[in-house]
Scaffold this motif. Structure first.
Motif, mmCIF file in Angstrom:
data_model
loop_
_atom_site.group_PDB
_atom_site.id
_atom_site.type_symbol
_atom_site.label_atom_id
_atom_site.label_comp_id
_atom_site.label_asym_id
_atom_site.label_seq_id
_atom_site.Cartn_x
_atom_site.Cartn_y
_atom_site.Cartn_z
ATOM 1 N N UNK A 1 0.681 -1.154 0.040
ATOM 2 C CA UNK A 1 -0.030 -0.059 -0.080
ATOM 3 C C UNK A 1 0.709 1.137 0.004
ATOM 4 N N UNK A 2 2.091 0.985 -0.209
ATOM 5 C CA UNK A 2 3.006 2.406 -0.229
ATOM 6 C C UNK A 2 3.409 2.725 1.000
ATOM 7 N N UNK A 3 3.377 1.969 1.906
ATOM 8 C CA UNK A 3 3.711 2.259 3.465
ATOM 9 C C UNK A 3 4.920 1.527 3.613
ATOM 10 N N UNK A 4 5.913 2.453 4.452
ATOM 11 C CA UNK A 4 7.244 2.251 4.930
ATOM 12 C C UNK A 4 7.239 2.651 6.476
ATOM 13 N N UNK A 5 7.870 1.978 7.402
ATOM 14 C CA UNK A 5 8.167 2.286 8.549
ATOM 15 C C UNK A 5 9.475 1.925 8.885
ATOM 16 N N UNK A 6 10.191 3.010 9.574
ATOM 17 C CA UNK A 6 11.455 2.773 10.095
ATOM 18 C C UNK A 6 11.364 2.573 11.551
ATOM 19 N N UNK A 7 11.779 1.486 12.302
ATOM 20 C CA UNK A 7 11.663 1.245 13.646
ATOM 21 C C UNK A 7 12.884 0.670 14.624
ATOM 22 N N UNK A 8 12.905 1.335 15.578
ATOM 23 C CA UNK A 8 13.949 0.744 16.562
ATOM 24 C C UNK A 8 13.173 0.490 17.890
ATOM 25 N N UNK A 9 13.543 -0.754 18.414
ATOM 26 C CA UNK A 9 13.129 -1.185 19.534
ATOM 27 C C UNK A 9 14.337 -1.594 20.612
ATOM 28 N N UNK A 10 14.206 -1.162 21.829
ATOM 29 C CA UNK A 10 15.192 -1.565 22.678
ATOM 30 C C UNK A 10 14.382 -1.884 23.945
ATOM 31 N N UNK A 11 14.947 -2.280 25.155
ATOM 32 C CA UNK A 11 14.231 -2.475 26.252
ATOM 33 C C UNK A 11 13.618 -1.210 27.137
ATOM 34 N N UNK A 12 14.026 -0.025 26.671
ATOM 35 C CA UNK A 12 13.795 1.346 27.173
ATOM 36 C C UNK A 12 12.458 2.001 26.327
ATOM 37 N N UNK A 13 13.006 1.753 25.060
ATOM 38 C CA UNK A 13 12.225 2.837 24.181
ATOM 39 C C UNK A 13 11.563 1.988 22.740
ATOM 40 N N UNK A 14 10.666 2.370 22.148
ATOM 41 C CA UNK A 14 10.343 1.966 20.584
ATOM 42 C C UNK A 14 9.815 3.315 20.118
ATOM 43 N N UNK A 15 10.661 3.437 18.873
ATOM 44 C CA UNK A 15 10.639 4.669 18.109
ATOM 45 C C UNK A 15 10.346 4.256 16.594
ATOM 46 N N UNK A 16 9.267 4.706 16.148
ATOM 47 C CA UNK A 16 8.809 4.527 14.698
ATOM 48 C C UNK A 16 8.616 5.616 13.788
ATOM 49 N N UNK A 17 9.162 5.759 12.650
ATOM 50 C CA UNK A 17 8.777 6.750 11.826
ATOM 51 C C UNK A 17 8.136 6.362 10.479
ATOM 52 N N UNK A 18 6.886 6.711 10.040
ATOM 53 C CA UNK A 18 5.990 6.207 9.342
ATOM 54 C C UNK A 18 6.083 7.043 8.059
ATOM 55 N N UNK A 19 6.210 6.441 6.811
ATOM 56 C CA UNK A 19 6.068 7.195 5.419
ATOM 57 C C UNK A 19 5.092 6.619 4.784
#
Length: 254
Positions: free
Chosen positions: A187-205
């Motif tokens: 569907x033309x969607x891309x996510x860049x994601x990092x996951x650690x024990x303390x934090x989860x960060x995702x950038x959505x395109x």
């Protein structure tokens, strides 16, 4: 074996220099393949050990005003040379605002790519700057290891966002994690994601689009919303993004 070529167009020289700079940022050594109608820069590090593999193809008529070559034989009319990427990049840096650039395969007690750059001086007379870049001629029996890589079938193929934007996002993420998860769907969607024990960060395109053939082939069996994902070394991705100087109109991720 003979090779000589000449670039006189400033835009062609600028583009050729950018390609050389990009390769120098990706690997210390590369293979230059010379054939009658193309130049190829090849990186073939072992992917299993985290190396970078690359196949860069330049149509010679798009860059050179003069181009002559003779391969190792009539049947194998090609030349394969191994060289230090930085040496070529450094030589071409002196070619800014050059009137012409010549590249020639020479023998100066050892094989060299001799790069001659014609520069204009203040008095309108020209001066020549010459660089001799040592090369190693790759024998015919090793050519089989330097062929164009096949791109394996993928679950999802998607156009990437502007690479400069992607680079700035990944650079911030590298301060938190060494690994990155890339997710994409049809569907033309891309996510860049990092996951650690303390934090989860995702950038959505969103609305990036998918190459037509890839979507048609995959859509018959795959839910367009379903994400495919890979886990990669964030430094390797940054190395690729930082080296991009070709300014592509489109980049595709599989």
């Amino acid at each position: 074996m003979k090779f000589r070529a000449k670039i006189v167009d400033a835009a062609c020289l600028n583009h050729f220099t950018r390609v050389s700079n990009m390769i120098a940022k990706l690997a210390k050594t590369c293979t230059l393949r010379i054939s009658p109608d193309k130049l190829n820069f090849i990186l073939s590090d072992k992917l299993a050990s985290g190396g970078v593999s690359m196949w860069c193809e330049l149509e010679q008529e798009n860059f050179f005003s003069e181009f002559q070559m003779e391969g190792i034989s009539a049947a194998n009319n090609e030349i394969y040379l191994e060289l230090t990427s930085e040496n070529l990049s450094r030589a071409l840096k002196t070619a800014q605002n050059a009137r012409a650039l010549k590249i020639k395969l020479t023998n100066k007690h050892y094989p060299c790519l001799t790069v001659s750059i014609e520069l204009l001086s203040v008095s309108s007379s020209s001066r020549i700057v010459t660089h001799d870049i040592p090369v190693k001629v790759i024998p015919r029996r090793l050519w089989k290891d330097l062929q164009e890589p096949t791109v394996p079938d993928s679950d999802v193929s998607i156009y990437l966002p502007v690479l400069k934007t992607m680079k700035s996002v990944v650079e911030k993420m590298k301060n938190i994690s060494n690994h990155l998860i890339i997710e994409a769907n049809l569907n033309g969607e891309l996510n860049l994601k990092i996951e650690t024990e303390l934090v989860c960060v995702t950038t959505h395109f969103k609305d990036l689009g998918n190459p037509p053939l890839a979507s048609e082939n995959a859509s018959q069996a795959r839910n367009p919303e379903q994400m495919a994902e890979v886990h990669i070394d964030i430094r390797k991705l940054l190395q690729f993004l930082a080296g991009q100087q070709a300014n592509p109109t489109k980049a595709v991720c599989n």
